[in-house]
Scaffold this motif. Structure first.
Motif, PDB file in Angstrom:
ATOM      1  N   ILE A   1       0.866  -1.176   0.000  1.00 32.35           N
ATOM      2  CA  ILE A   1       0.000   0.000   0.000  1.00 32.35           C
ATOM      3  C   ILE A   1       0.904   1.227   0.000  1.00 32.35           C
ATOM      4  N   SER A   2       0.663   2.136  -0.948  1.00 34.17           N
ATOM      5  CA  SER A   2       1.559   3.280  -1.084  1.00 34.17           C
ATOM      6  C   SER A   2       1.050   4.537  -0.380  1.00 34.17           C
TER       7      SER A   2
ATOM      8  N   LEU B   1      -6.289  -7.038   4.613  1.00 34.08           N
ATOM      9  CA  LEU B   1      -5.740  -6.130   3.605  1.00 34.08           C
ATOM     10  C   LEU B   1      -4.758  -6.809   2.649  1.00 34.08           C
ATOM     11  N   GLU B   2      -3.952  -7.716   3.154  1.00 33.44           N
ATOM     12  CA  GLU B   2      -2.968  -8.362   2.283  1.00 33.44           C
ATOM     13  C   GLU B   2      -3.657  -9.120   1.146  1.00 33.44           C
ATOM     14  N   ARG B   3      -4.695  -9.865   1.470  1.00 31.80           N
ATOM     15  CA  ARG B   3      -5.430 -10.604   0.432  1.00 31.80           C
ATOM     16  C   ARG B   3      -6.182  -9.648  -0.494  1.00 31.80           C
ATOM     17  N   LEU B   4      -6.770  -8.616   0.088  1.00 33.99           N
ATOM     18  CA  LEU B   4      -7.509  -7.645  -0.723  1.00 33.99           C
ATOM     19  C   LEU B   4      -6.590  -6.892  -1.674  1.00 33.99           C
ATOM     20  N   MET B   5      -5.350  -6.702  -1.282  1.00 28.00           N
ATOM     21  CA  MET B   5      -4.385  -5.997  -2.120  1.00 28.00           C
ATOM     22  C   MET B   5      -4.173  -6.736  -3.444  1.00 28.00           C
ATOM     23  N   ARG B   6      -4.233  -8.045  -3.410  1.00 31.83           N
ATOM     24  CA  ARG B   6      -4.077  -8.839  -4.639  1.00 31.83           C
ATOM     25  C   ARG B   6      -5.285  -8.671  -5.558  1.00 31.83           C
ATOM     26  N   TRP B   7      -6.447  -8.391  -4.967  1.00 27.77           N
ATOM     27  CA  TRP B   7      -7.685  -8.256  -5.724  1.00 27.77           C
ATOM     28  C   TRP B   7      -7.824  -6.863  -6.334  1.00 27.77           C
ATOM     29  N   ASN B   8      -7.659  -5.805  -5.494  1.00 35.14           N
ATOM     30  CA  ASN B   8      -7.843  -4.445  -5.991  1.00 35.14           C
ATOM     31  C   ASN B   8      -7.027  -3.475  -5.139  1.00 35.14           C
ATOM     32  N   PRO B   9      -5.846  -3.103  -5.598  1.00 35.75           N
ATOM     33  CA  PRO B   9      -4.983  -2.213  -4.819  1.00 35.75           C
ATOM     34  C   PRO B   9      -5.577  -0.842  -4.513  1.00 35.75           C
ATOM     35  N   VAL B  10      -6.345  -0.274  -5.431  1.00 37.23           N
ATOM     36  CA  VAL B  10      -6.924   1.049  -5.199  1.00 37.23           C
ATOM     37  C   VAL B  10      -7.969   0.977  -4.090  1.00 37.23           C
TER      38      VAL B  10
END
Length: 169
Positions: free
Chosen positions: A7-8, A59-68
């Motif tokens: 996450i940036s 969040l880690e799993r969700l990051m793979r699905w949709n970073p925004v």
């Protein structure tokens, strides 16, 4: 944690939204506590804290699905954590003070705040150990969420009813 999962969003923004949540929570929770709804306020804060920790763990799993989406959710979680903590911690202090006789109100506050500090210290050490042992902070947040559920159950079944039977004011 945000850097670890990609996450940036600036971490300062996370804490800014958490502070906003803390401030917003004080606008409505204090009035509810003043109306005698201490256990309700604490319960709602604990529910929101548990949901926030489960959200952080996901969040880690969700990051793979949709970073925004995950980046926005990360900020939303900061806001909800601020609301949760800003709601329940002052209400807990009021609960402790309302159980103590007038001559022991300072002792009740001091005991509560000391326990809070010790709990944060122990939680940070255990959370770091879990993150290191299991390969990420998501496991530490999941463990924290599960402990929050257990704490909520203890509060609903034991501490809350004890307070309602024994409060002095």
């Amino acid at each position: 944690y945000a850097d670890e999962i990609g996450i940036s969003v600036n971490s300062g923004l996370y804490f800014t939204f958490m502070a906003i949540g803390l401030a917003v929570s004080r606008m409505f929770s204090g009035r509810q506590v003043d109306k005698g709804r201490i256990t309700l306020v604490i319960s709602l804060g604990m529910y929101l804290a548990a949901a926030s920790f489960f959200g952080l763990a996901a969040l880690e799993r969700l990051m793979r699905w949709n970073p925004v989406f995950t980046s926005y959710l990360y900020i939303g979680i900061a806001l909800s954590q601020g609301i949760a903590f800003g709601t329940m911690f002052p209400a807990f202090n009021t609960l402790f003070v309302n159980l103590a006789p007038n001559s022991q109100r300072g002792t009740a506050t001091s005991t509560y705040l000391t326990s809070w500090d010790v709990g944060i210290g122990i939680g940070l050490m255990i959370g770091g150990s879990i993150a290191q042992a299991f390969g990420g902070f998501n496991h530490a947040y999941l463990f924290g969420a599960c402990l929050t559920i257990l704490s909520t159950l203890f509060f609903l079944l034991k501490a809350g009813p004890h307070f309602n039977r024994n409060k002095l004011r």
